[in-house]
Design an enzyme around this catalytic site. Structure first.
Site, short mmCIF file in Angstrom:
data_model
loop_
_atom_site.label_atom_id
_atom_site.label_comp_id
_atom_site.label_asym_id
_atom_site.label_seq_id
_atom_site.Cartn_x
_atom_site.Cartn_y
_atom_site.Cartn_z
N ASP A 17 0.81 -1.21 0.00
CA ASP A 17 0.00 0.00 0.00
C ASP A 17 0.85 1.26 0.00
O ASP A 17 0.65 2.16 -0.82
CB ASP A 17 -0.95 0.01 1.20
CG ASP A 17 -2.05 -1.03 1.08
OD1 ASP A 17 -1.94 -1.91 0.20
OD2 ASP A 17 -3.01 -0.98 1.86
N ARG A 99 -0.33 5.92 16.98
CA ARG A 99 -0.47 6.93 15.93
C ARG A 99 0.07 8.30 16.32
O ARG A 99 0.67 8.99 15.48
CB ARG A 99 -1.94 7.05 15.49
CG ARG A 99 -2.53 5.75 14.92
CD ARG A 99 -1.54 5.01 14.06
NE ARG A 99 -2.12 3.86 13.38
CZ ARG A 99 -1.41 2.81 13.00
NH1 ARG A 99 -0.10 2.76 13.26
NH2 ARG A 99 -1.97 1.81 12.37
N ASP A 128 -7.82 5.41 11.92
CA ASP A 128 -6.44 5.88 11.85
C ASP A 128 -6.29 7.18 11.09
O ASP A 128 -5.44 8.01 11.42
CB ASP A 128 -5.55 4.80 11.23
CG ASP A 128 -5.11 3.76 12.25
OD1 ASP A 128 -5.20 4.05 13.46
OD2 ASP A 128 -4.69 2.67 11.85
N SER A 182 -6.63 -7.99 7.53
CA SER A 182 -5.68 -6.88 7.60
C SER A 182 -5.08 -6.82 8.99
O SER A 182 -5.79 -7.03 9.98
CB SER A 182 -6.40 -5.57 7.28
OG SER A 182 -5.54 -4.47 7.47
#
Length: 405
Positions: A17, A99, A128, A182
């Protein structure tokens, strides 16, 4: 494109990605890309990311690969653990808490290299994107944010792979078929969601688990450990002093061995939808219960109960991406003040997926055996005092009862 972008700092893993995103940014914005890859303890070799970035035309001096494990645990995980934060009563916030650190370093690197934009690989459906971007804007209100998943037309795995192949981006064999789920990983946890996990009635397949053995296959003999705390933070395992990241790493191995920390959760995302995820937080689960164990004897009832009221609010702030908000900092100040005397040792038994606190001791204990004993307390507590205490607390109930409800 309006607002010409000259240089952008991309949160880059080196996977399919973000490799596609790197090339897409170069093409779409005709800009220079700076990559930032954080070692958060995800257990992957990160040097290949450097080679992939170089192959994509990123200058060597614009490839940042940093080991931030100690900072991650010391400045993010431990402060959160002091608050006993659990989102919706269960989730230890493993993805959420990583994050803010990534966002902070991207903004710092952007300043360092003179970039006018930052970018991430989060989709437009998840949490996210919110966490990254709230962090960016809190630290640089005028930064330009590029979220490719909200802009491009690469809306399927097939299109992503076609783009990669047409631009000589390596695609591993396991990426050519539809990924069964995922994942996201760091030193605190691994999360898995999507595909085979999207039906909340279906049990999580064994192959989804990567950090813990099946509790049924865990050792038949319990293992006893001790964790030492100082001012609310873990400092030693079995009497051996350890840094924050080293301690969590060791607890992860113990949790893995005993099948501890699995969670199957349907949660409420900040963007509004429900999502089913499977989380493995082996060391964090042990640590969380140990921290509560030492608080049991060192926190006053009023402080402990207030903390329990604040914890869900604190957890929600982390989950929703408000780490850098004034309200989180206010709550953190209250939490940290409560931890001044949270020092001592907790003993725990690990056995087939369970963590049991079996002992706790502290030089600052509020537990008084003399007061609480069922034996002769030699006047330490006058039981007759309880009569007046009960009558005063019952007064309003008696008045209501006489009125008839």
């Amino acid at each position: 494109m309006s607002d010409k972008i000259n240089r952008v700092v991309l949160a880059y893993s080196g996977g399919l990605d973000t490799s596609v995103i790197l090339k897409w940014l170069q093409q779409t914005y005709n800009c220079e890309v700076v990559t930032f890859t954080a070692d958060l303890g995800q257990g992957e070799e990160l040097e290949p990311a450097r080679k992939k970035a170089e192959m994509a035309g990123v200058k060597p001096e614009h490839i940042f690969i940093e080991d931030v494990r100690e900072e991650f645990v010391k400045d993010y995980v431990f402060p959160m653990m002091r608050a006993n934060a659990l989102y919706e009563g269960l989730y230890l916030l493993g993805t959420s808490i990583a994050r803010p650190l990534i966002a902070k370093r991207q903004i710092e690197i952007a300043r360092q290299v003179g970039a006018d934009a930052v970018s991430h690989g989060a989709t437009g459906k998840g949490n996210d994107q919110v966490r990254f971007e709230l962090g960016y804007y809190a630290l640089n209100p005028d930064i330009k944010v590029i979220a490719p998943w909200r802009e491009w037309d690469l809306t399927s795995r097939t299109k992503l792979i076609e783009f990669a192949e047409s631009h000589q981006i390596p695609v591993t064999k396991d990426k050519r078929g539809e990924s069964p789920f995922s994942t996201d990983a760091n030193l605190l946890h691994t999360s898995s969601e999507g595909k085979v996990l999207e039906d909340p009635w279906e049990e999580v397949p064994d192959y989804v688990y990567s950090r813990t053995v099946n509790p049924e296959d865990a050792p038949d003999t319990p293992e006893t450990i001790t964790i030492d705390f100082e001012r609310g933070d873990g400092v030693a395992l079995n009497g051996q002093a350890m840094s924050p990241a080293t301690l969590l790493t060791a607890l992860n191995e113990l949790g893995r061995k005993h099948g501890i920390g699995r969670l199957d959760l349907v949660e409420n995302r900040f963007v509004g939808m429900k999502s089913r995820g499977m989380y493995e937080t082996p060391g964090g689960t042990i640590y969380h219960l140990a921290h509560r164990g030492i608080e049991q004897i060192t926190l006053d009832r009023g402080a402990a109960h207030l903390k329990d009221e604040l914890a869900p609010r604190y957890a929600e702030l982390i989950y929703n991406g408000f780490w850098f908000s004034p309200e989180r900092e206010m709550l953190q100040a209250a939490v940290d003040y409560s931890q001044e005397k949270v020092t001592g040792t907790v003993r725990l038994k690990l056995y087939k997926g369970s963590v049991i606190v079996t002992g706790r001791k502290s030089p600052y204990t509020l537990y008084s055996e003399k007061v609480v004993t069922f034996e002769d307390d030699q006047g330490a507590y006058d039981q007759r005092d309880a009569a007046g205490f009960i009558k005063l607390n019952a007064l309003r109930l008696r008045l209501l009862g006489r009125r008839g409800g």
